[in-house]
Motif scaffolding. Structure first.
Motif, PDB file in Angstrom:
ATOM      1  N   HIS A  54     105.300 -54.234   7.286  1.00 34.51           N
ATOM      2  CA  HIS A  54     103.858 -54.872   7.744  1.00 34.51           C
ATOM      3  C   HIS A  54     103.011 -54.505   8.918  1.00 34.51           C
ATOM      4  CE1 HIS A  54     107.563 -58.027   8.250  1.00 34.51           C
ATOM      5  NE2 HIS A  54     106.459 -58.920   8.604  1.00 34.51           N
ATOM      6  N   GLU A  55     101.958 -55.077   9.096  1.00 32.20           N
ATOM      7  CA  GLU A  55     100.924 -54.288   9.098  1.00 32.20           C
ATOM      8  C   GLU A  55     100.553 -54.169  10.402  1.00 32.20           C
ATOM      9  OE1 GLU A  55      97.205 -55.462   6.495  1.00 32.20           O
ATOM     10  OE2 GLU A  55      98.099 -54.055   6.084  1.00 32.20           O
ATOM     11  N   THR A  56      99.536 -53.931  11.360  1.00 34.13           N
ATOM     12  CA  THR A  56      98.419 -54.136  12.303  1.00 34.13           C
ATOM     13  C   THR A  56      96.747 -54.887  12.270  1.00 34.13           C
ATOM     14  OG1 THR A  56      98.119 -51.766  13.226  1.00 34.13           O
ATOM     15  CG2 THR A  56      99.378 -52.517  14.230  1.00 34.13           C
ATOM     16  N   TYR A  57      96.245 -54.761  13.078  1.00 36.26           N
ATOM     17  CA  TYR A  57      95.323 -55.187  12.903  1.00 36.26           C
ATOM     18  C   TYR A  57      94.324 -53.736  12.427  1.00 36.26           C
ATOM     19  CZ  TYR A  57      95.962 -60.106  13.684  1.00 36.26           C
ATOM     20  OH  TYR A  57      96.150 -61.331  14.041  1.00 36.26           O
ATOM     21  N   ARG A  58      93.065 -53.595  12.434  1.00 36.95           N
ATOM     22  CA  ARG A  58      92.041 -52.610  12.111  1.00 36.95           C
ATOM     23  C   ARG A  58      91.752 -52.341  13.277  1.00 36.95           C
ATOM     24  NH1 ARG A  58      94.760 -53.851   7.428  1.00 36.95           N
ATOM     25  NH2 ARG A  58      94.651 -52.611   5.322  1.00 36.95           N
ATOM     26  N   TRP A  59      92.111 -51.095  13.634  1.00 41.73           N
ATOM     27  CA  TRP A  59      91.143 -49.721  14.531  1.00 41.73           C
ATOM     28  C   TRP A  59      90.226 -49.103  14.131  1.00 41.73           C
ATOM     29  CZ3 TRP A  59      96.599 -50.254  15.509  1.00 41.73           C
ATOM     30  CH2 TRP A  59      97.181 -51.200  16.364  1.00 41.73           C
ATOM     31  N   ARG A  60      88.890 -48.601  15.215  1.00 41.51           N
ATOM     32  CA  ARG A  60      88.634 -47.383  14.797  1.00 41.51           C
ATOM     33  C   ARG A  60      89.277 -46.374  15.376  1.00 41.51           C
ATOM     34  NH1 ARG A  60      82.639 -49.855  17.237  1.00 41.51           N
ATOM     35  NH2 ARG A  60      81.613 -50.701  15.349  1.00 41.51           N
ATOM     36  N   TYR A  61      89.190 -45.444  14.930  1.00 46.01           N
ATOM     37  CA  TYR A  61      89.925 -44.290  15.350  1.00 46.01           C
ATOM     38  C   TYR A  61      90.704 -43.871  16.776  1.00 46.01           C
ATOM     39  CZ  TYR A  61      91.804 -39.181  15.406  1.00 46.01           C
ATOM     40  OH  TYR A  61      92.896 -38.505  15.546  1.00 46.01           O
ATOM     41  N   LYS A  62      89.547 -43.859  17.780  1.00 46.63           N
ATOM     42  CA  LYS A  62      90.214 -43.671  19.708  1.00 46.63           C
ATOM     43  C   LYS A  62      91.256 -44.849  19.551  1.00 46.63           C
ATOM     44  CE  LYS A  62      88.906 -42.943  24.191  1.00 46.63           C
ATOM     45  NZ  LYS A  62      87.184 -43.396  24.964  1.00 46.63           N
ATOM     46  N   GLU A  63      90.843 -46.118  18.925  1.00 44.62           N
ATOM     47  CA  GLU A  63      91.425 -47.280  19.432  1.00 44.62           C
ATOM     48  C   GLU A  63      92.980 -47.024  18.754  1.00 44.62           C
ATOM     49  OE1 GLU A  63      89.352 -51.351  20.361  1.00 44.62           O
ATOM     50  OE2 GLU A  63      88.670 -49.507  19.101  1.00 44.62           O
ATOM     51  N   ALA A  64      92.971 -46.367  17.570  1.00 45.44           N
ATOM     52  CA  ALA A  64      94.454 -46.399  16.959  1.00 45.44           C
ATOM     53  C   ALA A  64      95.424 -45.162  17.119  1.00 45.44           C
ATOM     54  CB  ALA A  64      94.087 -46.335  15.192  1.00 45.44           C
ATOM     55  N   CYS A  65      94.379 -44.257  18.177  1.00 44.61           N
ATOM     56  CA  CYS A  65      95.352 -43.365  18.131  1.00 44.61           C
ATOM     57  C   CYS A  65      95.929 -43.401  19.509  1.00 44.61           C
ATOM     58  CB  CYS A  65      94.298 -42.508  18.408  1.00 44.61           C
ATOM     59  SG  CYS A  65      93.886 -40.973  16.869  1.00 44.61           S
ATOM     60  N   GLU A  66      95.010 -44.321  20.348  1.00 45.84           N
ATOM     61  CA  GLU A  66      96.056 -45.115  21.335  1.00 45.84           C
ATOM     62  C   GLU A  66      97.391 -45.462  20.999  1.00 45.84           C
ATOM     63  OE1 GLU A  66      92.568 -46.345  23.820  1.00 45.84           O
ATOM     64  OE2 GLU A  66      92.057 -44.271  23.924  1.00 45.84           O
ATOM     65  N   VAL A  67      97.080 -46.282  20.383  1.00 44.41           N
ATOM     66  CA  VAL A  67      97.992 -47.240  19.830  1.00 44.41           C
ATOM     67  C   VAL A  67      99.322 -46.185  19.485  1.00 44.41           C
ATOM     68  CG1 VAL A  67      98.639 -48.668  18.459  1.00 44.41           C
ATOM     69  CG2 VAL A  67      96.876 -49.201  20.402  1.00 44.41           C
ATOM     70  N   TRP A  68      98.787 -45.249  18.315  1.00 43.25           N
ATOM     71  CA  TRP A  68      99.970 -44.590  17.875  1.00 43.25           C
ATOM     72  C   TRP A  68     101.404 -44.008  19.225  1.00 43.25           C
ATOM     73  CZ3 TRP A  68     102.654 -44.426  13.068  1.00 43.25           C
ATOM     74  CH2 TRP A  68     103.019 -43.240  12.914  1.00 43.25           C
ATOM     75  N   VAL A  69      99.738 -43.384  20.201  1.00 40.71           N
ATOM     76  CA  VAL A  69     100.993 -42.857  20.524  1.00 40.71           C
ATOM     77  C   VAL A  69     101.675 -43.802  21.851  1.00 40.71           C
ATOM     78  CG1 VAL A  69     100.275 -41.249  23.023  1.00 40.71           C
ATOM     79  CG2 VAL A  69      99.114 -40.897  20.976  1.00 40.71           C
ATOM     80  N   ALA A  70     101.417 -44.899  21.877  1.00 41.78           N
ATOM     81  CA  ALA A  70     101.909 -46.027  22.693  1.00 41.78           C
ATOM     82  C   ALA A  70     103.193 -45.878  22.206  1.00 41.78           C
ATOM     83  CB  ALA A  70     101.001 -47.008  23.270  1.00 41.78           C
ATOM     84  N   LEU A  71     102.830 -46.540  20.553  1.00 45.05           N
ATOM     85  CA  LEU A  71     104.104 -46.923  20.323  1.00 45.05           C
ATOM     86  C   LEU A  71     105.230 -45.527  20.109  1.00 45.05           C
ATOM     87  CD1 LEU A  71     105.338 -48.848  17.701  1.00 45.05           C
ATOM     88  CD2 LEU A  71     104.203 -47.507  16.367  1.00 45.05           C
ATOM     89  N   LEU A  72     105.092 -44.744  20.067  1.00 40.94           N
ATOM     90  CA  LEU A  72     105.886 -42.804  19.772  1.00 40.94           C
ATOM     91  C   LEU A  72     106.672 -42.862  21.160  1.00 40.94           C
ATOM     92  CD1 LEU A  72     103.954 -40.913  17.467  1.00 40.94           C
ATOM     93  CD2 LEU A  72     105.829 -42.393  16.819  1.00 40.94           C
ATOM     94  N   ASP A  73     106.447 -42.953  22.232  1.00 40.10           N
ATOM     95  CA  ASP A  73     106.334 -43.550  23.543  1.00 40.10           C
ATOM     96  C   ASP A  73     107.363 -44.149  23.822  1.00 40.10           C
ATOM     97  OD1 ASP A  73     105.119 -40.918  23.763  1.00 40.10           O
ATOM     98  OD2 ASP A  73     102.993 -41.461  24.657  1.00 40.10           O
ATOM     99  N   GLY A  74     106.908 -45.663  23.084  1.00 37.32           N
ATOM    100  CA  GLY A  74     108.083 -46.519  23.988  1.00 37.32           C
ATOM    101  C   GLY A  74     106.884 -47.404  24.347  1.00 37.32           C
ATOM    102  N   GLY A  75     105.609 -47.368  25.148  1.00 40.47           N
ATOM    103  CA  GLY A  75     104.638 -48.711  25.425  1.00 40.47           C
ATOM    104  C   GLY A  75     104.534 -49.237  24.544  1.00 40.47           C
TER     105      GLY A  75
END
Length: 77
Positions: A54-75
């Motif tokens: 599965h995949e998420t929707y696409r974002w610009r770099y800043k938004e994608a990094c924020e989501v990536w960090v939230a995913l790794l941190d459990g948020g």
């Protein structure tokens, strides 16, 4: 944060993996770049065999990094 997961497009021409989680787990996440936009790819395996991708929707770099960090941190899930 709850992520929206959709079935991944299997043929991705210029996919580049930027970061990823350990592939020793049954669920592997990859932060990907394609055509200037970023998204997260989730691969679920059972006994080493890919079950779902599965995949998420696409974002610009800043938004994608924020989501990536939230995913790794459990948020995000």
């Amino acid at each position: 944060m709850r992520l929206v997961w959709r079935e991944a497009a299997l043929e991705q021409d210029s996919l580049r993996v930027i970061a990823y989680t350990c592939d020793c787990e049954d669920v592997v996440y990859e932060l990907c770049r394609e055509a200037g936009l970023f998204y997260i790819l989730r691969t679920e395996r059972r006994d080493g065999v890919v079950q779902q991708v599965h995949e998420t929707y696409r974002w610009r770099y800043k938004e994608a990094c924020e989501v990536w960090v939230a995913l790794l941190d459990g948020g995000a899930q």
